[in-house]
Design a protein around this motif. Structure first.
Motif, short mmCIF file in Angstrom:
data_model
loop_
_atom_site.label_atom_id
_atom_site.label_comp_id
_atom_site.label_asym_id
_atom_site.label_seq_id
_atom_site.Cartn_x
_atom_site.Cartn_y
_atom_site.Cartn_z
N TRP A 8 0.83 -1.20 0.00
CA TRP A 8 0.00 0.00 0.00
C TRP A 8 0.87 1.26 0.00
O TRP A 8 0.64 2.19 -0.78
N LYS A 9 1.87 1.30 0.85
CA LYS A 9 2.72 2.48 0.95
C LYS A 9 3.44 2.76 -0.37
O LYS A 9 3.53 3.91 -0.81
N LYS A 10 3.93 1.71 -1.01
CA LYS A 10 4.63 1.88 -2.29
C LYS A 10 3.67 2.33 -3.39
O LYS A 10 3.95 3.26 -4.14
N MET A 11 2.54 1.65 -3.48
CA MET A 11 1.62 1.94 -4.58
C MET A 11 0.88 3.26 -4.40
O MET A 11 0.68 3.99 -5.37
N SER A 12 0.50 3.60 -3.17
CA SER A 12 -0.26 4.84 -2.96
C SER A 12 0.61 6.09 -3.10
O SER A 12 0.10 7.19 -3.19
N ALA A 13 1.92 5.90 -3.16
CA ALA A 13 2.84 7.03 -3.30
C ALA A 13 3.00 7.49 -4.75
O ALA A 13 3.59 8.54 -4.99
N VAL A 14 2.45 6.74 -5.68
CA VAL A 14 2.58 7.10 -7.09
C VAL A 14 1.20 7.45 -7.67
O VAL A 14 0.17 7.01 -7.14
N PRO A 15 1.17 8.25 -8.73
CA PRO A 15 -0.12 8.61 -9.31
C PRO A 15 -0.93 7.37 -9.71
O PRO A 15 -0.39 6.42 -10.28
N MET A 16 -2.19 7.36 -9.33
CA MET A 16 -3.14 6.28 -9.61
C MET A 16 -2.78 4.97 -8.89
O MET A 16 -3.37 3.94 -9.15
N GLY A 17 -1.80 5.04 -8.01
CA GLY A 17 -1.38 3.84 -7.29
C GLY A 17 -2.45 3.28 -6.38
O GLY A 17 -2.59 2.06 -6.25
N ASN A 18 -3.25 4.17 -5.74
CA ASN A 18 -4.31 3.66 -4.87
C ASN A 18 -5.38 2.93 -5.68
O ASN A 18 -5.96 1.95 -5.22
#
Length: 156
Positions: A8-18
């Motif tokens: 979650w921390k890795k993916m939500s840090a990038v655009p559209m990651g969430n």
């Protein structure tokens, strides 16, 4: 489980990651995909997600169906349990007590919460508080999802 929190921390840090994370999470338990959840906050003891009011989740009066609200609550609870539970324990849902308190007439935000001390004791009964809010902040749903939390069996 730290792996989910790390992802979650890795993916939500990038655009559209969430959005990408939410899509992947919903594929793990495909029924979650029926509400098209988007996780907004994932941290130990607190998870928030949203899902859109759209025809596929309507009931006969055009509001969000009660079971869609339950589905969102269970998705939020599942993420919360995975990122909060101690490494030596496991969990399974065993019940839900829900109150429908107002019409769910817009996009929905689901919030799942626990207190840290709930996870520290030996009592296997653990209640995750859940609630749903409309876009205007009206609480339309509240309750608890009951978990059964037990030690993991020893590896053979």
């Amino acid at each position: 489980m730290p792996a989910l929190l790390d992802l979650w921390k890795k993916m939500s840090a990038v655009p559209m990651g969430n959005k990408a994370f939410s899509l992947a999470f919903a594929q793990k338990a495909p029924y979650f995909a029926t509400i098209r959840p988007t996780f907004r906050v994932i941290e130990p003891n607190h998870v928030e997600l949203t899902f859109p009011k759209r025809r596929a989740v309507h009931n006969h009066i055009g509001t969000v169906h009660a079971i869609a609200l339950c589905n969102g609550a269970e998705a939020a609870m599942g993420a919360l349990a995975e990122v909060t539970i101690p490494k030596d324990k496991r969990w399974i849902p065993k019940g839900m007590d829900i109150n429908y308190t107002a019409k769910a007439d817009s996009d929905i935000t689901i919030i799942a919460e626990t207190d840290p001390e709930q996870w520290a004791g030996d009592d296997p009964d653990l209640h995750v508080r859940v609630r749903a809010l409309t876009k205007s902040g009206v609480e339309c749903f509240d309750g608890v999802i009951k978990l059964w939390v037990t030690p993991k069996p020893a590896k053979a």
